[in-house]
Design an enzyme around this catalytic site. Structure first.
Site, short mmCIF file in Angstrom:
data_model
loop_
_atom_site.label_atom_id
_atom_site.label_comp_id
_atom_site.label_asym_id
_atom_site.label_seq_id
_atom_site.Cartn_x
_atom_site.Cartn_y
_atom_site.Cartn_z
CG ASP A 1 -7.24 -4.39 3.92
OD1 ASP A 1 -8.23 -4.36 4.66
OD2 ASP A 1 -7.10 -3.62 2.94
CE1 TYR B 1 -3.33 -2.67 -0.02
CE2 TYR B 1 -3.85 -2.21 2.26
CZ TYR B 1 -4.08 -2.92 1.09
OH TYR B 1 -5.08 -3.86 1.05
CG ASP C 1 -12.39 -6.51 6.37
OD1 ASP C 1 -12.15 -6.01 7.50
OD2 ASP C 1 -12.66 -5.82 5.37
CG ASP D 1 -2.68 -19.57 -0.72
OD1 ASP D 1 -1.81 -19.54 0.17
OD2 ASP D 1 -2.58 -20.28 -1.74
CE LYS E 1 0.50 -17.03 -2.28
NZ LYS E 1 -0.07 -18.37 -2.54
#
Ligand code: NAD
Length: 365
Positions: free
Chosen positions: A247, A140, A251, A223, A191
């Site tokens: 992020d 980001y 959620d 994942d 990852k």
């Protein structure tokens, strides 16, 4: 020793839920917390008063406090305001200026609200996960970034995922320290199989683990973590991960609990600097001013503040226990209403909690 807490109620339901939280702060003071309150404007309320969503004066006050508790910012009233001075920009500035690099998002399923989850009760029963998300680095913020014209009508959008050893270690340290106070397990997600930044993340967390041998460490690809959160969420205690994966995973974990009005959060910086505590929900303009807002997410954020910034973990436990009892007794705001429960207003929920805290105190005496 007295601690100072800066309250920033903000916009929409922010001020309503803050009124109820003040009741709990006053209760904490009767139990020896010795919290001095300061208050300021943020978001649209600050824009209306000063033409900016966070004034330098308010920021200065925040820096001088031990912790900041924020309600919510934003609303349709400011939709046409420039991006640079939108209510949300005030919150982003606050996070950046306080260098809040670790975002703590607990996902707790209260037994009384088990049916609010979209997952089967036996999967989410007793769930208590803490996600620690790196908040100031990664893709980001990484440079270079942009959209470039390649000619022939073709364009290329690009961002850079980047982490330094020290950025990884400081958030890793937060996760290990928190796990020590919980069930002693950290799951680190990246990852590493396809990203160099993930490989470095894994190496640095593994090296840091040498200082925390009493904590169990496992590594998991992000994942797989997304999948495991739905398959068997109880396997997790503390999950530590980068800004992007955090992020998404936070959620996802939040939704295991099924109700926005119940979710607290914290953002922490370097030891000794003020932490920022806030509910996950926004300013809920659709219900603002109607006495319908659930104040529990903000009250639970204050409980986190007592635990992590104000040195009062026992009072934090008492508040969380009181929330559990109030819900068990069927006291509900409309967002978490269920058949057979008693619907209450925002202020009635605050009062019910105070009554519960006083009853528990009397029983313990
Ligand atoms: P929202 O979280 O404000 O509301 C989403 C839905 O959940 C609404 O139906 C609302 O009524 C309900 N809800 C939220 N909190 C509740 C509570 N405590 N009790 C009962 N019901 C609750 O999200 P949104 O509608 O997407 O955003 C509204 C405004 O809030 C926007 O301006 C947005 O930018 C801002 N926002 C601010 C923050 C923040 O301050 N941290 C976070 C998210 C959104």
């Amino acid at each position: 020793m007295a601690k100072t807490l800066m309250l920033l109620p903000g916009d929409g339901i922010g001020p309503e839920v803050m009124v109820e939280t003040r009741k709990i702060i006053e209760w904490a003071n009767t139990r020896g917390a010795d919290i001095k309150i300061k208050e300021g404007l943020v978001g649209g309320a600050s824009y209306d008063a000063f033409g900016k969503p966070l004034s330098d004066e308010t920021l200065k006050l925040c820096r001088e406090c031990d912790a900041v508790l924020l309600g919510a910012v934003g609303g349709p009233k400011w939709n046409n305001v420039d991006y640079a001075v939108r209510p949300e920009a005030g919150l982003l500035r606050l996070r950046k200026e306080l260098d809040l690099f670790a975002n703590l998002r607990p996902a707790i399923v209260f037994d009384a609200l088990i049916d609010a989850s979209t997952l089967k009760p036996e999967i989410v029963k007793g769930l208590d996960i803490l996600i620690v998300r790196e908040l100031t680095g990664g893709v980001y913020f990484g440079e270079p970034r942009g959209i470039e014209d390649l000619g022939n009508g073709e364009r290329r959008g690009f961002n850079t995922q980047t982490y330094t050893s020290s950025e990884i270690k400081r958030v890793g340290r937060v996760a290990f320290e928190l796990a020590r106070k919980r069930r002693g397990k950290v799951t680190s997600c990246e990852k590493a199989n396809v990203m160099e930044s993930g490989k470095l993340w894994r190496e640095e967390i593994t090296a840091l683990h040498a200082e925390y041998k009493d904590v169990q460490l496992e590594h998991m690809y992000a994942d797989n973590c997304a999948m495991q959160l739905l398959r068997n969420p109880s396997q997790f205690d503390v999950i530590v991960t980068d800004n992007l994966f955090g992020d998404i995973l936070s959620d996802e974990a939040a939704m295991l609990t099924g109700s926005l009005g119940m979710l607290p959060s914290a953002a922490l910086g370097a030891p000794g600097s003020p932490g920022l505590y806030e509910p996950v929900h926004g300013s809920a303009p659709d219900i603002a001013g109607q006495g319908k807002a659930n104040p529990l997410a903000t009250i639970l954020s204050f409980a986190m503040c007592l635990r992590y910034s104000l040195g009062q973990p026992a009072l934090a436990d008492a508040i969380e226990e009181a929330v559990r009892s109030v819900l068990d007794k069927g006291t509900r705001t409309s967002d978490i209403m269920a058949k057979g429960s008693r619907e209450v207003s925002t202020s009635q929920m605050g009062d019910a909690l105070i009554a519960e805290l006083k009853t528990a105190q009397a029983k313990a005496a």
